[in-house]
Every structure is written in structure tokens, then in C-alpha cells.
Write a protein that holds these residues in place. Sequence first.
Motif, PDB file in Angstrom:
ATOM      1  N   GLU B 122      11.732  -7.660  27.766  1.00 25.29           N
ATOM      2  CA  GLU B 122      11.902  -7.532  29.211  1.00 25.29           C
ATOM      3  C   GLU B 122      10.845  -6.604  29.813  1.00 25.29           C
ATOM      4  O   GLU B 122      10.239  -6.918  30.846  1.00 25.29           O
ATOM      5  CB  GLU B 122      13.302  -6.975  29.525  1.00 25.29           C
ATOM      6  N   TRP B 125       7.359  -8.359  29.903  1.00 26.16           N
ATOM      7  CA  TRP B 125       7.260  -9.372  30.954  1.00 26.16           C
ATOM      8  C   TRP B 125       7.278  -8.724  32.334  1.00 26.16           C
ATOM      9  O   TRP B 125       6.588  -9.157  33.247  1.00 26.16           O
ATOM     10  CB  TRP B 125       8.382 -10.406  30.820  1.00 26.16           C
ATOM     11  N   LEU B 129       4.418  -9.191  35.179  1.00 24.21           N
ATOM     12  CA  LEU B 129       4.702  -9.558  36.567  1.00 24.21           C
ATOM     13  C   LEU B 129       4.156  -8.533  37.550  1.00 24.21           C
ATOM     14  O   LEU B 129       3.579  -8.894  38.588  1.00 24.21           O
ATOM     15  CB  LEU B 129       6.217  -9.719  36.770  1.00 24.21           C
ATOM     16  N   TYR B 233       6.244  -5.107  45.925  1.00 25.65           N
ATOM     17  CA  TYR B 233       5.525  -5.836  44.878  1.00 25.65           C
ATOM     18  C   TYR B 233       5.367  -5.055  43.590  1.00 25.65           C
ATOM     19  O   TYR B 233       5.071  -5.627  42.552  1.00 25.65           O
ATOM     20  CB  TYR B 233       4.155  -6.294  45.392  1.00 25.65           C
ATOM     21  N   HIS B 235       7.776  -3.619  42.190  1.00 20.64           N
ATOM     22  CA  HIS B 235       9.050  -3.761  41.495  1.00 20.64           C
ATOM     23  C   HIS B 235       9.465  -2.456  40.845  1.00 20.64           C
ATOM     24  O   HIS B 235       9.696  -2.402  39.640  1.00 20.64           O
ATOM     25  CB  HIS B 235       8.958  -4.849  40.418  1.00 20.64           C
ATOM     26  N   ALA B 239      12.217  -6.038  37.578  1.00 24.94           N
ATOM     27  CA  ALA B 239      11.892  -7.228  38.350  1.00 24.94           C
ATOM     28  C   ALA B 239      12.420  -8.517  37.757  1.00 24.94           C
ATOM     29  O   ALA B 239      12.366  -9.549  38.377  1.00 24.94           O
ATOM     30  CB  ALA B 239      10.383  -7.348  38.477  1.00 24.94           C
ATOM     31  N   LEU B 240      12.951  -8.458  36.561  1.00 30.02           N
ATOM     32  CA  LEU B 240      13.292  -9.709  35.886  1.00 30.02           C
ATOM     33  C   LEU B 240      14.778 -10.020  36.001  1.00 30.02           C
ATOM     34  O   LEU B 240      15.600  -9.141  36.164  1.00 30.02           O
ATOM     35  CB  LEU B 240      12.930  -9.618  34.404  1.00 30.02           C
ATOM     36  N   SER B 241      15.082 -11.285  35.891  1.00 33.15           N
ATOM     37  CA  SER B 241      16.499 -11.603  35.840  1.00 33.15           C
ATOM     38  C   SER B 241      16.792 -12.559  34.699  1.00 33.15           C
ATOM     39  O   SER B 241      17.746 -13.296  34.715  1.00 33.15           O
ATOM     40  CB  SER B 241      16.973 -12.193  37.169  1.00 33.15           C
ATOM     41  N   LEU B 242      15.925 -12.562  33.727  1.00 36.69           N
ATOM     42  CA  LEU B 242      16.204 -13.393  32.560  1.00 36.69           C
ATOM     43  C   LEU B 242      17.369 -12.794  31.789  1.00 36.69           C
ATOM     44  O   LEU B 242      18.300 -13.472  31.380  1.00 36.69           O
ATOM     45  CB  LEU B 242      14.977 -13.464  31.660  1.00 36.69           C
ATOM     46  N   VAL B 248      21.425  -3.053  37.766  1.00 32.58           N
ATOM     47  CA  VAL B 248      20.413  -2.995  38.798  1.00 32.58           C
ATOM     48  C   VAL B 248      21.063  -3.151  40.163  1.00 32.58           C
ATOM     49  O   VAL B 248      21.311  -4.243  40.622  1.00 32.58           O
ATOM     50  CB  VAL B 248      19.374  -4.108  38.609  1.00 32.58           C
TER      51      VAL B 248
END
Lengths: 256, 256
Positions: B122, B125, B129, B233, B235, B239-242, B248
Motif C-alpha cells: 500500500e 503504490w 500515486l 494532490y 494525498h 490515497a488508496l482504497s484497495l 481513514v
Amino acid sequence: MVHPFLRKLRHGARLTKDNEDILGRLVQSTRLVGAREDVVPFGGAPRYLPLVVDGWACRYITLENGRRQIVSLFLPGDLCEPFGVLPRFMDHAIAALTPVVIAQIRPEAIRAAANASPRIDEALWWDLLVTSAIDREHLVSLGRRTATERLGHLFCELHLRLTMIGLVDEDEPSYDMPVTQADLGDLLGLSMVHINRSLQELRRSGMISLRDRRLSIRDLDGLRELSFFDDGYLHPFGALSLLNSSDVSDVGRTSR
Amino acid sequence: MVHPFLRKLRHGARLTKDNEDILGRLVQSTRLVGAREDVVPFGGAPRYLPLVVDGWACRYITLENGRRQIVSLFLPGDLCEPFGVLPRFMDHAIAALTPVVIAQIRPEAIRAAANASPRIDEALWWDLLVTSAIDREHLVSLGRRTATERLGHLFCELHLRLTMIGLVDEDEPSYDMPVTQADLGDLLGLSMVHINRSLQELRRSGMISLRDRRLSIRDLDGLRELSFFDDGYLHPFGALSLLNSSDVSDVGRTSR
DNA sequence: CGGGCTATTGACGCTTGTCAAGAGCGGTGG
DNA sequence: CCACCGCTCTTGACAAGCGTCAATAGCCCG
């Protein structure tokens, strides 16, 4: 009719029939988006990775004073976000420039595909690298190229990218360019008026012709020279060296 | 003394002690590069992913007529290429702006780290991003911001990025800015002369002061407004939601 | 026939680049 | 210790590229 996503990824790795089946299954769920509509709005948390199947789309950012900048241009076969993750917050928006068909991909699925085969993995990373390189050259255009150079560079790039997916008519190379001059201005950081004048300069000098949203390149070499175009960044023959995909002979390239 | 790579990645995921040990081992092999030397030259096929441990570096592209554009700026903790792959052909170069310490990472190792823990995955990635988002904002600057706006935006961005790694003195925020005005020109797509004049304008209007390579921000809100800076921008809070990294809470953000 | 979008053209002005010169400063060697 | 060099910053004068405003023409579609 090979899917443009596959056509493109074939340039990044030697895909087997099996690989292509897996990839083909990723892009089955599609939806239509009308011209000038958002595919993914600013600020949202998307649930799918968008991939352009047909039509042209873009990534854009709007400043508070209304000025708009198109950051990336998406052609058929283009994945609009890095594979493998979903942004939790969209700091930009994705919009349709023409009516587009969008495939919706779940990141878990695309990661599973990458894990299923080293070649798929290679192809996806290749795509990510090429996409980044395109954005970088775009940035160089905005920073260090004049208006006509930016247009010339764009036309050369589109020529190559569209060739990869079979959308270029090759004798007297020509392709559809279904965007307005205002869009070109937002893409190249120029005003619509200046785009218009610069296009005419390119026409007058015999480099291109552009009528009815169809671009013909009259002098490809001239255009390349004029715009400092070097196709190396598109990695037309594979770009990764994580895997030993042996058969990559050396490609003639500018060395500085 | 926490490694800047760790300091940064902590903003992207909740790393355990174990995670940090794994990541720490990735950046053990380092080398020194002198100011203005290439870390990775154009055209080569690098054998390691470069990561900046100390000093400032950049990614740049030179056109055939000699014009140079700095595409990305790398601060301590920044990975200079996407994790997980090595480009087979460098379509750009990485250079030291100051003397830098570079950690050399093998992509197999960093991929193994990502596979070893979802949180490392995470974080990596997230980093990818954020890095892309920074490049996009950079592009927007070149396309749609004036000279003073570009400078103001850069200073706001650096303020945040350097804060993340603990390099900002927070009362009257100030930080080291060890680059020449010529470098700023190449970064922002402007001439050195114009950078100089625009800096003076920012000084005169009381936004900043800049002496001896140290920047003080006198009016952060003013600078943000002037340059259309929105920190979304970067983040800053993941920033991820996988992954469902639950905790969060919503972050207040400009919504369009 | 009329409205809206896109392309085109002209006039004008501002932002930025180019060229050139000089000042300040640190390092180096005689 | 001082002269000299190279680098960076600064300033001025001028030119060029590009933006803005405004008006017109062509086209498609209702």
C-alpha cells in the motif's frame, strides 16, 4: 477485431493466447459516456479503473480561476490510472472528448492477472512506463517547446500511438483527430486562437493538412525534426528488463 | 534519525516495526554523486532503482537544440523510478542538483517487500500515486500558471513535501532551497532572468524571503491563494482504497 | 429560419525571452 | 596578500511569442 487494449499490450510483452484471454476478460464490462461528460469526476473515490475501449478521453485539472489543463490524452486501449490501485481521492478528473466506450476494471482483477503470468505483469508495467514517458514528453513540450513545435510533436506522437492500435491509414499517413482546437489549446497550454494560427503555419509549410477532423501528415520527417521528436520514449519494442525476455535486439536510437 | 524513505512512506500506510525493517534493508547500499553529475545517464539501461537519501536530484530531458527541461524534482526519500521495474532504456536522465547520497535498490527486492506485506504494498503504490500527482501539477503549472504562480506553487509544494520528511523549520516556515535560479528556470519552463525578476516580485509583495539558499515563507495563505495551490494532490493522509485500512477519517478538502 | 458551436481573422497589449553588462563572492595560485 | 577566475545573481533595453477581445463566417440541427 482485436481489442485495442490487447493490440497495445502486445507491444509491451509477448503475450500467449492464454494471456490474452485473461486480459480480454478484464475489459468485458463496459459503459458509454457522452462527449464532454466526466468519466470520473474530480474529488470522487472511483470504484473501477477506467479503460478507453473506443473514442478519445482525457485527464484534466481545472484551476480556481477557470483555466483548464488537459494533463493526459487517452486513446483506445489506454488505461486511465495506474493498474493495481484505486485512488481514494481523485485530484483530477477524467472526461470524454468524444463519445467513448469505457471498460470498468476492478483493481483486484488486474492484479490477479499480473500475478497469473509474468508476461502480463511485464506488459502492464511496460504500459505504466510508457504512459509516464508520454506525460513527461508532454511536460517538456509545455516547458520548452514553441507552439508549432508542440503541435508537431503531438502529431508525431499520435501517429505512433495510433499506429500501435491500427488506427492509422499508412499511405500518406493520416488519422482521425476528433478534438476541437479549444481542446488542443487546453492540451498544449495555449489559447485557442494561437492554436489556430499555428495550425495554419504548419499547413502553409506543407507539413500537414487537416480538414474535417482528419489529419494527414505530408512530411513526417520534417515534422519530427521541427518538433524535436524522438520516438525512444514510446519504447515501441518493449521497455523492461526485469524479466529476461531475451529476443530484444538493439533498437537504433539517438544516443544523447 | 529515521531514514527519509521511511518518514515519507509512513504517510502512505501504517507501517509496523517489521515493515520498516524490511524497507530499511532495501536502502542500505548507497553511493555518492557529486553536484551536477548524472545519477543515471540518458539512454542507458540502469541496474538499480535510484532513491535519494540526502540532497536534491532531478529527472531532466534535453532537446536537440540544447534546451533543458527538469521534469521531476527529487528530495530525500524519493524513489526516482516506479518501483518494481527497471526501464530497459532511459528516455530521460537523473542528475544530482546538489551532492547526493543515492541508495541503489534492486527491483526484485522491492517487489519482494511489497509481496511480503500488504502495508508495504500500500505504501509503495501510494508513493507512486503521489509522485504521479506531483508531476501532473507540475505540468499544469507549465501549461496554465504564470511565472509568479509557478514559483508560488512550487514553494507551497516544497513546504509540504519537506514537512513530510521533517526538513522544515516550522515557526515562520522556512527550508533550504539549494538550487540555482537557472535550475529553477529549467524546472518551471522559464528563463533564468525571468525567474530572477519573478522572485523579486514575490519578495516585494511580502510573500517570501530568500537569502543564501534559504527560503522563508512570510505569507503561506497568500502564497497558496496566489498560486492556486490545493494540497489535495499530495494525498497527505493516504490515497488508496484497495485495502480497507479503515481508520481513514474524511479529510476536509476543496470539493471542486 | 434561427441558435449554438467551431473555425478564422485582425488589432492590440502583456508576459516572457534574449542579449549584454556588471556586481558580489569564494576559491586558487602566484 | 592580492590578482584573477568562475559562478551566481542582478539589471537594463529591446524583441518576440502568445493572449485577449471582438467580430465574422460556416456548419449542423432543431
